[in-house]
Design an enzyme around this catalytic site. Structure first.
Site, short mmCIF file in Angstrom:
data_model
loop_
_atom_site.label_atom_id
_atom_site.label_comp_id
_atom_site.label_asym_id
_atom_site.label_seq_id
_atom_site.Cartn_x
_atom_site.Cartn_y
_atom_site.Cartn_z
N HIS A 189 34.72 44.27 41.26
CA HIS A 189 35.96 44.72 40.64
C HIS A 189 36.40 43.72 39.57
O HIS A 189 35.85 42.62 39.44
CB HIS A 189 37.06 44.89 41.69
CG HIS A 189 37.49 43.59 42.33
ND1 HIS A 189 36.73 42.95 43.29
CD2 HIS A 189 38.60 42.83 42.15
CE1 HIS A 189 37.35 41.84 43.67
NE2 HIS A 189 38.48 41.74 42.99
N ASP A 196 40.29 42.24 38.06
CA ASP A 196 41.70 42.22 38.43
C ASP A 196 42.60 42.83 37.36
O ASP A 196 42.40 42.60 36.15
CB ASP A 196 42.16 40.78 38.69
CG ASP A 196 41.41 40.13 39.85
OD1 ASP A 196 40.96 40.88 40.73
OD2 ASP A 196 41.30 38.89 39.86
N HIS A 214 33.67 40.73 39.60
CA HIS A 214 33.37 39.77 40.66
C HIS A 214 33.49 40.44 42.01
O HIS A 214 34.08 41.51 42.16
CB HIS A 214 34.29 38.54 40.58
CG HIS A 214 35.75 38.84 40.74
ND1 HIS A 214 36.54 39.31 39.71
CD2 HIS A 214 36.58 38.74 41.82
CE1 HIS A 214 37.78 39.48 40.13
NE2 HIS A 214 37.83 39.14 41.42
N ARG A 243 45.96 31.70 43.80
CA ARG A 243 45.41 32.27 42.57
C ARG A 243 46.51 32.50 41.54
O ARG A 243 47.58 32.98 41.87
CB ARG A 243 44.71 33.60 42.88
CG ARG A 243 44.04 34.26 41.69
CD ARG A 243 43.49 35.63 42.07
NE ARG A 243 44.57 36.58 42.34
CZ ARG A 243 44.39 37.79 42.86
NH1 ARG A 243 43.18 38.18 43.20
NH2 ARG A 243 45.41 38.58 43.07
#
Length: 393
Positions: free
Chosen positions: A186, A188, A333, A349
């Site tokens: 996917h 983000d 990723h 993150r």
């Protein structure tokens, strides 16, 4: 810190769940050293928007984005001269830097790091002593930091997302055959009007074995396609959706719907000027202008090219205290859940939002720009031996 919606205009909300999991000790110690208040529980969850229309209004205005990598010294002399070692992990993607602390980088080094990420897709730095606050401050250098309307965050440091698979497993139990969650290819935040640029994940707690993350290069995936097929997808647009769904205020009985936005299938990175394939199996739903059967066939092929070519991928083994910075504009990723919940994995993150995706037919591929084309590739592209990087009409 009492839960609140991320924007005051959002008044129709759902109470977030209450988390009771015990923090892994390395994560707890890092957060305490950073001055994070854990007395009201961890992590912090904002009030969740109920309606789709409210989510569409989040960051709906166009923003000016100045790419840090585009203003960097192309030689990256400030960054490289300060490092003790710089190692490319594969030929096409992934670089590890040693001897630097992210929190101490100068403005010039930050820009050059952004350029290196744009060129190598993902950059790794081990043994980083960095707080969530410092992580957010670095993210602000690369662009507007995304504050998610419903995912868990570090208390008092909005925009620093908590990546803790143990939390997710409570809602979506995983097993060997169906690991779920981030264990799928996917990218983000593709549903944003101006989607994600650089993401910085710092893992303070990792399992003793397993838990690797894989990245694949959008530059390389595009270059795997034949020149004629590239011509077919160049300039085409696709629909990209959110990971979370919301009710339609006008028709709530219709059930949850995703945020959807239209972006180009192939985009150009503003720092490198190179073309990259920009699709992912999890959140690219259809190609605009094609019938569903046609769109599904082409998208599945593109996903396969991205996911099944090992030479345009890198698999990274984490150690505690490692930071990874990758560019969502040119990668997909996937996290490996091979530790099967037997150990904890915890990190923080920060994602910096970038420009509205764009396509430029005159932009070169990475291999063209770097002079890496072999004779067969040159012939297929109709390039003379001495005109590899000629961008003239």
């Amino acid at each position: 810190m009492e839960p609140a919606a991320i924007e005051a205009s959002i008044v129709d909300t759902v109470e977030p769940k209450k988390d009771t999991l015990a923090l892994p000790e390395p994560a707890r110690q890092r957060l305490i050293r950073s001055g994070v208040d854990l007395t009201n529980g961890y992590p912090y969850r904002p009030l969740v928007p109920l309606y789709l229309q409210d989510v569409y209004q989040i960051r709906s205005a166009e923003r000016i984005h100045e790419d840090a990598g585009a203003r960097a010294d192309k030689s990256k002399k400030n960054l490289f001269s300060a490092a003790s070692k710089v190692t490319d992990l594969t030929a096409h993607i992934g670089t590890e830097i040693e001897g630097l602390q992210l929190k101490d980088l100068t403005p010039e080094q930050r820009d050059e790091l952004a350029l290196l990420v744009a060129e190598r897709s993902v950059v790794f730095l081990r043994d980083q002593d960095i707080s969530p606050q410092q992580q957010r401050e670095l993210g602000e250098w690369f662009g507007e930091v995304e504050v998610h309307p419903q995912v868990p965050q570090v208390p008092g440091v909005l925009g620093v997302t908590v990546i803790w698979p143990d939390l997710q497993a409570q809602d979506l139990p995983a097993n060997f055959r169906n690991p779920g969650g981030a264990s799928r290819w996917h990218t983000d935040l593709v549903h944003e009007r101006q989607p994600a640029g650089i993401t910085h994940l710092h893992n303070d707690t990792v399992p003793p074995v397993g838990g690797d993350t894989l990245w694949a290069s959008g530059y390389g995936a595009y270059e795997k396609l034949s020149p004629e097929f590239r011509k077919f997808i160049d300039g085409k647009q696709a629909v990209y959706r959110s990971a979370h769904a919301y009710l339609d205020r006008e028709n709530p009985s219709a059930g949850p719907k995703f945020v959807e936005r239209v972006h180009p299938l192939v985009r150009v990175h503003p720092a490198t000027g190179w073309k990259a394939l920009w699709v992912n199996r999890a959140m690219t739903t259809r190609i605009v202008g094609l019938d569903k059967a046609e769109s599904d066939l082409i998208l599945n092929y593109l996903h396969d090219v991205y996911e099944k070519n090992a030479d345009i991928q890198v698999r990274f083994r984490w150690t505690a205290g490692t930071s990874a910075l990758w560019d969502n504009r040119i990668t997909i990723h996937s996290a490996s859940w091979d530790y099967e919940g037997k150990y904890s994995r915890h990190g923080t993150r920060v994602t910096s939002l970038a420009e509205k995706p764009y396509f430029d037919s005159k932009a070169p591929t990475r291999r063209q720009a770097l002079g890496l084309l072999d004779e067969d590739e040159k012939e297929a592209l109709g390039l003379a031996r001495d005109r590899v990087c000629d961008h003239s009409p």
